[in-house]
Design a protein around this motif. Structure first.
Motif, PDB file in Angstrom:
ATOM      1  N   VAL A 154       0.826  -1.211   0.000  1.00 44.44           N
ATOM      2  CA  VAL A 154       0.000   0.000   0.000  1.00 44.44           C
ATOM      3  C   VAL A 154       0.858   1.259   0.000  1.00 44.44           C
ATOM      4  CG1 VAL A 154      -1.755   1.312   1.265  1.00 44.44           C
ATOM      5  CG2 VAL A 154      -1.876  -1.196   1.184  1.00 44.44           C
ATOM      6  N   VAL A 155       1.822   1.334   0.882  1.00 44.71           N
ATOM      7  CA  VAL A 155       2.476   2.622   1.129  1.00 44.71           C
ATOM      8  C   VAL A 155       3.703   2.882   0.264  1.00 44.71           C
ATOM      9  CG1 VAL A 155       1.629   2.692   3.509  1.00 44.71           C
ATOM     10  CG2 VAL A 155       3.880   1.706   3.031  1.00 44.71           C
ATOM     11  N   LEU A 156       4.291   1.846  -0.332  1.00 47.54           N
ATOM     12  CA  LEU A 156       5.473   2.068  -1.159  1.00 47.54           C
ATOM     13  C   LEU A 156       5.077   2.467  -2.575  1.00 47.54           C
ATOM     14  CD1 LEU A 156       7.685  -0.991  -0.088  1.00 47.54           C
ATOM     15  CD2 LEU A 156       8.045   1.407   0.530  1.00 47.54           C
ATOM     16  N   GLY A 157       5.913   3.298  -3.197  1.00 44.77           N
ATOM     17  CA  GLY A 157       5.697   3.615  -4.610  1.00 44.77           C
ATOM     18  C   GLY A 157       5.288   5.030  -4.906  1.00 44.77           C
ATOM     19  N   GLY A 158       5.150   5.865  -3.903  1.00 45.08           N
ATOM     20  CA  GLY A 158       4.775   7.259  -4.149  1.00 45.08           C
ATOM     21  C   GLY A 158       4.394   7.957  -2.870  1.00 45.08           C
ATOM     22  N   PRO A 159       4.159   9.275  -2.939  1.00 40.94           N
ATOM     23  CA  PRO A 159       3.805  10.034  -1.737  1.00 40.94           C
ATOM     24  C   PRO A 159       2.490   9.553  -1.128  1.00 40.94           C
ATOM     25  CG  PRO A 159       4.415  11.492  -3.548  1.00 40.94           C
ATOM     26  CD  PRO A 159       4.270  10.130  -4.134  1.00 40.94           C
ATOM     27  N   LEU A 160       2.386   9.693   0.166  1.00 36.50           N
ATOM     28  CA  LEU A 160       1.143   9.349   0.852  1.00 36.50           C
ATOM     29  C   LEU A 160       0.047  10.336   0.470  1.00 36.50           C
ATOM     30  CD1 LEU A 160       2.568   8.601   4.410  1.00 36.50           C
ATOM     31  CD2 LEU A 160       1.754   6.909   2.743  1.00 36.50           C
ATOM     32  N   ASP A 161      -1.157   9.809   0.292  1.00 26.91           N
ATOM     33  CA  ASP A 161      -2.316  10.658   0.012  1.00 26.91           C
ATOM     34  C   ASP A 161      -3.006  11.114   1.286  1.00 26.91           C
ATOM     35  OD1 ASP A 161      -2.019  10.329  -2.780  1.00 26.91           O
ATOM     36  OD2 ASP A 161      -3.124   8.436  -2.705  1.00 26.91           O
ATOM     37  N   ARG A 162      -2.898  10.304   2.338  1.00 26.09           N
ATOM     38  CA  ARG A 162      -3.593  10.599   3.589  1.00 26.09           C
ATOM     39  C   ARG A 162      -2.719  10.218   4.769  1.00 26.09           C
ATOM     40  NH1 ARG A 162      -6.508   8.204   0.229  1.00 26.09           N
ATOM     41  NH2 ARG A 162      -6.072   6.114   1.026  1.00 26.09           N
ATOM     42  N   VAL A 163      -2.692  11.088   5.771  1.00 27.77           N
ATOM     43  CA  VAL A 163      -2.119  10.756   7.073  1.00 27.77           C
ATOM     44  C   VAL A 163      -3.110  11.269   8.106  1.00 27.77           C
ATOM     45  CG1 VAL A 163      -0.199  10.998   8.666  1.00 27.77           C
ATOM     46  CG2 VAL A 163       0.235  10.995   6.202  1.00 27.77           C
ATOM     47  N   VAL A 164      -3.669  10.358   8.911  1.00 29.54           N
ATOM     48  CA  VAL A 164      -4.714  10.711   9.864  1.00 29.54           C
ATOM     49  C   VAL A 164      -4.313  10.171  11.232  1.00 29.54           C
ATOM     50  CG1 VAL A 164      -7.192  10.626  10.365  1.00 29.54           C
ATOM     51  CG2 VAL A 164      -6.396  10.421   7.993  1.00 29.54           C
ATOM     52  N   THR A 165      -4.581  10.950  12.275  1.00 26.87           N
ATOM     53  CA  THR A 165      -4.306  10.510  13.655  1.00 26.87           C
ATOM     54  C   THR A 165      -5.611  10.601  14.458  1.00 26.87           C
ATOM     55  OG1 THR A 165      -3.553  12.763  14.154  1.00 26.87           O
ATOM     56  CG2 THR A 165      -1.870  11.135  13.641  1.00 26.87           C
TER      57      THR A 165
ATOM     58  N   ARG B 215       4.674  12.930   2.430  1.00 28.25           N
ATOM     59  CA  ARG B 215       5.945  12.222   2.493  1.00 28.25           C
ATOM     60  C   ARG B 215       5.828  10.881   1.773  1.00 28.25           C
ATOM     61  NH1 ARG B 215       8.363  16.106   3.532  1.00 28.25           N
ATOM     62  NH2 ARG B 215       9.514  15.126   1.818  1.00 28.25           N
ATOM     63  N   GLU B 216       6.978  10.291   1.463  1.00 28.69           N
ATOM     64  CA  GLU B 216       7.015   9.001   0.780  1.00 28.69           C
ATOM     65  C   GLU B 216       7.709   7.973   1.671  1.00 28.69           C
ATOM     66  OE1 GLU B 216       8.578   7.046  -3.443  1.00 28.69           O
ATOM     67  OE2 GLU B 216       8.478   9.231  -3.177  1.00 28.69           O
ATOM     68  N   VAL B 217       7.085   6.820   1.822  1.00 28.40           N
ATOM     69  CA  VAL B 217       7.716   5.710   2.531  1.00 28.40           C
ATOM     70  C   VAL B 217       8.745   5.086   1.599  1.00 28.40           C
ATOM     71  CG1 VAL B 217       7.363   3.453   3.603  1.00 28.40           C
ATOM     72  CG2 VAL B 217       5.680   5.265   3.953  1.00 28.40           C
ATOM     73  N   VAL B 218       9.978   4.995   2.059  1.00 31.00           N
ATOM     74  CA  VAL B 218      11.046   4.470   1.204  1.00 31.00           C
ATOM     75  C   VAL B 218      11.473   3.059   1.605  1.00 31.00           C
ATOM     76  CG1 VAL B 218      11.909   6.749   0.577  1.00 31.00           C
ATOM     77  CG2 VAL B 218      12.811   5.623   2.621  1.00 31.00           C
ATOM     78  N   ALA B 219      11.122   2.613   2.809  1.00 24.15           N
ATOM     79  CA  ALA B 219      11.511   1.267   3.228  1.00 24.15           C
ATOM     80  C   ALA B 219      10.707   0.851   4.443  1.00 24.15           C
ATOM     81  CB  ALA B 219      13.004   1.196   3.558  1.00 24.15           C
ATOM     82  N   LEU B 220      10.459  -0.451   4.548  1.00 25.67           N
ATOM     83  CA  LEU B 220       9.904  -1.059   5.755  1.00 25.67           C
ATOM     84  C   LEU B 220      10.940  -2.041   6.273  1.00 25.67           C
ATOM     85  CD1 LEU B 220       7.176  -0.766   3.659  1.00 25.67           C
ATOM     86  CD2 LEU B 220       6.183  -1.144   5.919  1.00 25.67           C
ATOM     87  N   ASP B 221      11.320  -1.862   7.521  1.00 25.12           N
ATOM     88  CA  ASP B 221      12.466  -2.560   8.092  1.00 25.12           C
ATOM     89  C   ASP B 221      12.023  -3.330   9.337  1.00 25.12           C
ATOM     90  OD1 ASP B 221      14.954  -3.355   8.951  1.00 25.12           O
ATOM     91  OD2 ASP B 221      15.650  -1.347   9.492  1.00 25.12           O
ATOM     92  N   PRO B 222      11.580  -4.592   9.190  1.00 26.29           N
ATOM     93  CA  PRO B 222      11.237  -5.385  10.371  1.00 26.29           C
ATOM     94  C   PRO B 222      12.487  -5.925  11.037  1.00 26.29           C
ATOM     95  CG  PRO B 222      10.821  -6.652   8.383  1.00 26.29           C
ATOM     96  CD  PRO B 222      11.327  -5.314   7.934  1.00 26.29           C
TER      97      PRO B 222
ATOM     98  N   PHE C  88      10.849   7.083   6.104  1.00 33.11           N
ATOM     99  CA  PHE C  88      10.337   8.091   5.174  1.00 33.11           C
ATOM    100  C   PHE C  88      11.478   8.801   4.453  1.00 33.11           C
ATOM    101  CE2 PHE C  88       7.034   7.319   8.215  1.00 33.11           C
ATOM    102  CZ  PHE C  88       5.870   7.367   7.469  1.00 33.11           C
ATOM    103  N   ASP C  89      11.125   9.474   3.355  1.00 28.38           N
ATOM    104  CA  ASP C  89      12.138  10.085   2.489  1.00 28.38           C
ATOM    105  C   ASP C  89      12.845  11.273   3.117  1.00 28.38           C
ATOM    106  OD1 ASP C  89       9.911  11.712   2.419  1.00 28.38           O
ATOM    107  OD2 ASP C  89       9.797  11.858   0.242  1.00 28.38           O
ATOM    108  N   ASP C  90      12.335  11.798   4.221  1.00 22.84           N
ATOM    109  CA  ASP C  90      12.980  12.933   4.876  1.00 22.84           C
ATOM    110  C   ASP C  90      13.804  12.513   6.086  1.00 22.84           C
ATOM    111  OD1 ASP C  90      10.914  12.192   6.510  1.00 22.84           O
ATOM    112  OD2 ASP C  90      10.151  14.219   6.853  1.00 22.84           O
ATOM    113  N   GLY C  91      13.970  11.185   6.276  1.00 24.59           N
ATOM    114  CA  GLY C  91      14.768  10.704   7.390  1.00 24.59           C
ATOM    115  C   GLY C  91      13.987  10.368   8.644  1.00 24.59           C
TER     116      GLY C  91
END
Length: 280
Positions: A17-28, A45-52, A61-64
């Motif tokens: 879902v989250v990889l491949g481009g900027p997020l469309d929604r961030v909700v808390t 922001r863009e998710v660049v990696a998921l690290d389990p 995320f792309d901004d660190g």
């Protein structure tokens, strides 16, 4: 508590879902996270990696910035249709072997106050629900986190150093039951109650035997018994976990017919299942 294969499998599901481009929604939606301003900090922001890592999940995320999650006993990661979306509702939960749940239907469901965070792209959302530990941190903070630095080799990872894991187990209290020692994430990361019980059963080793009376070859045998299965479940899902002894107390052992037992082990009273007939 989810085991390592749960977290690795969740990372795969979330990544779709989250990889491949900027997020469309961030909700808390949760009052626990709404004041933190994560929606503003992560918007676009863009998710660049998921690290389990063992039972931890790092979303980079792309901004660190990095979301650091640990589900412990109550948390879950879910993938479901966004409001207005039409995709299936799929659950990634902390419960071993829990099936995917469907039926959200067109438009999805409203976010509950137990939802700490929503990350959405396109027609699907990723939700973190009921998690007791979720922090937005910098890469430097994550790199310096002593909990992550202390983790032993990850059984679910592509590269696994069994000799290093055994060496770490040898640094533990030799009077500690081997089953309890296997749960210590500082020795080997990813093993929980299910894989502890099933690994000891596969290697025919009594989980109550003191670590000091368990040979290196026997420790290697337990790890070798667990690794192929936990790796497969990390990819294909935890419904594929073996169920020879865990949760089978009172039933006959599939290997020798002796009645399987179950009892709490260690300071945390973690459930352990074993066969007293063929595990010595």
């Amino acid at each position: 508590m989810p085991e390592g294969d749960s977290i690795h499998h969740a990372a795969r599901r979330i990544g779709r879902v989250v990889l491949g481009g900027p997020l469309d929604r961030v909700v808390t939606p949760s009052p626990r996270t709404a004041p933190r301003g994560w929606d503003r900090r992560l918007a676009g922001r863009e998710v660049v990696a998921l690290d389990p890592r063992g039972k931890h999940l790092l979303i980079r995320f792309d901004d660190g910035l990095v979301l650091h999650s640990h589900l412990r006993m109550t948390g879950s990661w879910r993938v479901r249709p966004a409001p207005g979306g039409t995709g299936p509702d799929l659950a990634v939960t902390a419960r071993p072997g829990a099936p995917a749940r469907r039926g959200a239907g067109r438009g999805g469901r409203p976010y509950s106050a137990r939802t700490w965070l929503v990350l959405g792209r396109g027609e699907q959302d990723v939700l973190q629900i009921g998690g007791p530990f979720l922090e937005l941190r910098t890469s430097a903070q994550v790199a310096g986190d002593p909990r992550l630095a202390a983790l032993g080799p990850d059984l679910c990872a592509e590269a696994f150093d069994a000799d290093r894991a055994v060496a770490r187990l040898r640094q533990d209290d030799p009077t500690r039951p081997v089953g309890d020692a296997l749960l210590d994430q500082r020795s080997v990361a990813g093993i929980g109650n299910v894989w502890k019980s099933e690994g000891c059963f596969a290697a025919a080793i009594d989980p109550w035997r003191p670590l000091g009376r368990t040979t290196d070859d026997e420790l290697h045998a337990i790890l070798a018994a667990v690794r192929p299965g936990i790796r497969r479940c990390a990819v294909e899902g935890t419904h594929l976990r073996p169920k020879h002894v865990y949760g089978k107390q009172g039933r006959p052992c599939p290997r020798c017919g002796t009645t399987i037992r179950s009892a709490a082990m260690g300071d945390d009273n973690r459930t352990t299942s074993w066969c007293p007939g063929c595990q010595r």
